[in-house]
Design an enzyme around this catalytic site. Structure first.
Site, PDB file in Angstrom:
ATOM      1  N   SER A  54       0.875  -1.170   0.000  1.00 53.94           N
ATOM      2  CA  SER A  54       0.000   0.000   0.000  1.00 53.94           C
ATOM      3  C   SER A  54       0.911   1.218   0.000  1.00 53.94           C
ATOM      4  O   SER A  54       1.680   1.412   0.939  1.00 53.94           O
ATOM      5  CB  SER A  54      -0.855  -0.060   1.265  1.00 53.94           C
ATOM      6  OG  SER A  54      -1.542   1.150   1.449  1.00 53.94           O
ATOM      7  N   LYS A 110      -0.962  -1.061  -4.451  1.00 50.68           N
ATOM      8  CA  LYS A 110      -2.165  -0.289  -4.112  1.00 50.68           C
ATOM      9  C   LYS A 110      -1.735   1.151  -3.892  1.00 50.68           C
ATOM     10  O   LYS A 110      -0.793   1.418  -3.154  1.00 50.68           O
ATOM     11  CB  LYS A 110      -2.804  -0.870  -2.847  1.00 50.68           C
ATOM     12  CG  LYS A 110      -3.841   0.022  -2.172  1.00 50.68           C
ATOM     13  CD  LYS A 110      -4.581  -0.735  -1.060  1.00 50.68           C
ATOM     14  CE  LYS A 110      -4.623   0.056   0.236  1.00 50.68           C
ATOM     15  NZ  LYS A 110      -5.382  -0.627   1.299  1.00 50.68           N
ATOM     16  N   LYS A 166      -2.794   4.983  -2.659  1.00 47.93           N
ATOM     17  CA  LYS A 166      -3.750   5.831  -1.964  1.00 47.93           C
ATOM     18  C   LYS A 166      -4.124   6.972  -2.914  1.00 47.93           C
ATOM     19  O   LYS A 166      -3.233   7.562  -3.558  1.00 47.93           O
ATOM     20  CB  LYS A 166      -3.120   6.402  -0.682  1.00 47.93           C
ATOM     21  CG  LYS A 166      -2.838   5.332   0.376  1.00 47.93           C
ATOM     22  CD  LYS A 166      -4.125   4.796   0.973  1.00 47.93           C
ATOM     23  CE  LYS A 166      -3.841   3.842   2.129  1.00 47.93           C
ATOM     24  NZ  LYS A 166      -5.077   3.276   2.686  1.00 47.93           N
ATOM     25  N   ASP A 187      -7.078   3.067  -3.266  1.00 46.66           N
ATOM     26  CA  ASP A 187      -7.816   3.143  -2.004  1.00 46.66           C
ATOM     27  C   ASP A 187      -8.007   4.616  -1.665  1.00 46.66           C
ATOM     28  O   ASP A 187      -7.030   5.337  -1.469  1.00 46.66           O
ATOM     29  CB  ASP A 187      -7.016   2.438  -0.900  1.00 46.66           C
ATOM     30  CG  ASP A 187      -7.749   2.404   0.433  1.00 46.66           C
ATOM     31  OD1 ASP A 187      -8.907   2.873   0.503  1.00 46.66           O
ATOM     32  OD2 ASP A 187      -7.164   1.901   1.416  1.00 46.66           O
ATOM     33  N   GLU A 234     -11.083   0.903  -3.823  1.00 51.79           N
ATOM     34  CA  GLU A 234     -11.435   0.629  -2.430  1.00 51.79           C
ATOM     35  C   GLU A 234     -12.011   1.876  -1.765  1.00 51.79           C
ATOM     36  O   GLU A 234     -11.415   2.947  -1.830  1.00 51.79           O
ATOM     37  CB  GLU A 234     -10.160   0.159  -1.705  1.00 51.79           C
ATOM     38  CG  GLU A 234     -10.352  -0.211  -0.241  1.00 51.79           C
ATOM     39  CD  GLU A 234      -9.036  -0.683   0.407  1.00 51.79           C
ATOM     40  OE1 GLU A 234      -8.039  -0.904  -0.319  1.00 51.79           O
ATOM     41  OE2 GLU A 234      -9.007  -0.819   1.643  1.00 51.79           O
ATOM     42  N   ASP A 263     -13.843  -1.305   2.706  1.00 51.57           N
ATOM     43  CA  ASP A 263     -12.988  -1.447   3.893  1.00 51.57           C
ATOM     44  C   ASP A 263     -13.762  -0.838   5.069  1.00 51.57           C
ATOM     45  O   ASP A 263     -14.472  -1.547   5.802  1.00 51.57           O
ATOM     46  CB  ASP A 263     -11.650  -0.735   3.608  1.00 51.57           C
ATOM     47  CG  ASP A 263     -10.704  -0.670   4.790  1.00 51.57           C
ATOM     48  OD1 ASP A 263     -11.080  -1.089   5.895  1.00 51.57           O
ATOM     49  OD2 ASP A 263      -9.557  -0.179   4.638  1.00 51.57           O
ATOM     50  N   LYS A 293     -10.204  -6.914   7.748  1.00 53.13           N
ATOM     51  CA  LYS A 293      -9.183  -6.295   8.587  1.00 53.13           C
ATOM     52  C   LYS A 293      -9.493  -6.648  10.037  1.00 53.13           C
ATOM     53  O   LYS A 293     -10.571  -6.324  10.547  1.00 53.13           O
ATOM     54  CB  LYS A 293      -9.229  -4.769   8.368  1.00 53.13           C
ATOM     55  CG  LYS A 293      -7.963  -4.038   8.668  1.00 53.13           C
ATOM     56  CD  LYS A 293      -8.099  -2.558   8.360  1.00 53.13           C
ATOM     57  CE  LYS A 293      -7.541  -2.178   6.996  1.00 53.13           C
ATOM     58  NZ  LYS A 293      -7.568  -0.728   6.763  1.00 53.13           N
ATOM     59  N   GLY A 295      -4.368  -4.067   6.232  1.00 54.60           N
ATOM     60  CA  GLY A 295      -3.439  -3.851   7.342  1.00 54.60           C
ATOM     61  C   GLY A 295      -3.562  -2.452   7.907  1.00 54.60           C
ATOM     62  O   GLY A 295      -4.212  -1.580   7.315  1.00 54.60           O
TER      63      GLY A 295
END
Ligand code: OSB
Ligand code: MG
Length: 384
Positions: free
Chosen positions: A138, A164, A166, A191, A216, A241, A265, A293
């Protein structure tokens, strides 16, 4: 087998990050997590980790609320109450509503202790079968696209099998396009951590042509209808999420068609038993899951791996080696990725990792013990 907890220790431990991490809401250069150690009347110990962010942006909890809830409410619920299985300990802790990160840390310590007593690894206890988990990374928001490309390059070179990114309004199409142009058909997903207003579907539709594995959590946690509408209008899969706070919420999200992939998660769901329940529901219904995570230290990282060894985890997870975040983790043998896979700790009972107590002590900001002889009078505030 009956377990009785005689003492709970909690400590706030601060580790510096090797690389500053920025998401749609904030930027970090160190993390404070609460380590939990439970001790049974037989003197067996178990460790857990509350991997809560210090600010209430990802979730409503903070390090301080976890400290208070764990010390004032969760530990007293456990002390001197016999249980037969960690799922029973989880049920005791469920008397506290909300506060999943705090509950997850205390419950994790009960699973670890139980595994050590039973002589079984946590992965075996939960029914996980995989020997290793496919690892993704991530990557936070970077100051420039070039900085981001450097990060992607470095992690692909280490063997990570999925990237991934952000994103947030203003940092979405450009970084995705740049990574696609530079790295071809690498498995790529994004995400947003709820950063988009519920009417931003047209903006998000601009991501549809990049072949992302998923988008996400673009909208707020309770915007299930907006997620369902978006899912209908895009080819790209929607993953939730923040919205999936329980098995019941999962059922609502699936009924509405708000997602087709779920981020499981442990912290957000309030523990290992709850994470397994969400996995089981998804597995039974053919909904692919992967393990999210919270920049865990070694303890939470080991718990994530045990959960991610369950058979429904068919997509690469946010289970990097701890060296992505920390130069020196709190384990004697920190968890590492090899060629994009992270081995599930199975060699020894419980979490299957050994805590380096010297490192923990060196990074502890404060600690408190809650014991059977001070819990009855309410607040036992004591150093360790
Ligand atoms: O949304 O998955 C998230 C970290 C902090 C808060 C929220 C999230 C994350 C991550 C980090 O993406 C994943 C990891 O631990 O490697
Ligand atoms: Mg997320």
């Amino acid at each position: 087998m009956t377990v009785v907890i005689a003492r709970v220790d909690i400590a706030v431990v601060r580790l510096p990050l090797v690389h500053e991490f920025e998401t749609s809401s904030h930027r970090k250069n160190h993390l404070d997590h609460i380590l939990v150690r439970v001790t049974s009347t037989d003197g067996v110990v178990g460790w857990g980790e509350c991997a809560c962010p210090s600010d209430p942006y990802y979730c409503g909890e903070t390090t301080e609320t976890c400290w208070s809830i764990a010390g004032e409410h969760l530990a007293p619920l456990l002390i001197d109450k016999p249980w037969e299985h960690p799922a029973d300990a989880a049920a005791l802790l469920a008397k506290v509503s909300g506060n999943p990160f705090a509950r997850a840390g205390v419950e994790m310590a009960c699973w670890d202790l139980y595994g050590r007593v039973a002589g079984e690894s946590l992965a075996a206890l939960v029914g996980g079968t995989a020997e290793r988990c496919e690892a993704g990374v991530s990557l936070g928001i970077e100051p420039t696209i070039d900085d981001l490309l450097t990060q992607v390059q470095a992690h692909l070179a280490q063997g990570y099998r999925r990237i991934k990114l952000k994103i947030r309004p203003g940092w979405d199409v450009a970084p995705v396009r740049a990574v696609r142009e530079a790295f071809g058909d690498v498995t790529l997903q994004v995400d947003a951590n709820t950063a988009y207003p519920a009417d931003a579907a047209p903006r998000l539709a601009r991501l549809d042509r990049f072949g992302l594995a998923m988008i996400e959590q673009p909208f707020a946690a309770d915007e299930l209808l907006a997620h369902a509408r978006l899912a209908q209008s895009l080819d790209t899969a929607i993953c939730l999420d923040e919205s999936i706070t329980s098995q019941a919420m999962l059922r609502v999200a699936l009924r509405l068609g708000a997602c087709s992939i779920v981020n499981v998660k442990v912290s957000r769901l309030g523990g290992i038993a709850a994470a397994r329940a969400v996995h089981d529901e998804c597995f039974a219904r053919g909904v692919p899951v992967w393990c999210g995570g919270m920049h865990e230290f070694g303890i939470g990282r080991a718990a994530n791996l045990a959960v991610a060894s369950l058979p429904g985890f068919v997509l690469p997870s946010d289970v990097s080696g701890s060296d992505k975040y920390y130069r020196r983790d709190i384990l004697t043998e920190p968890i590492r990725a090899r060629d994009g896979w992270v081995p599930v700790p199975r060699q020894s009972p419980g979490l299957g990792v050994e805590i380096d107590e010297e490192v923990v002590a060196a990074h502890t900001l404060r600690a408190r013990a809650i014991r059977r002889d001070n819990v009855s009078v309410g607040l036992g505030i004591e150093g360790v």
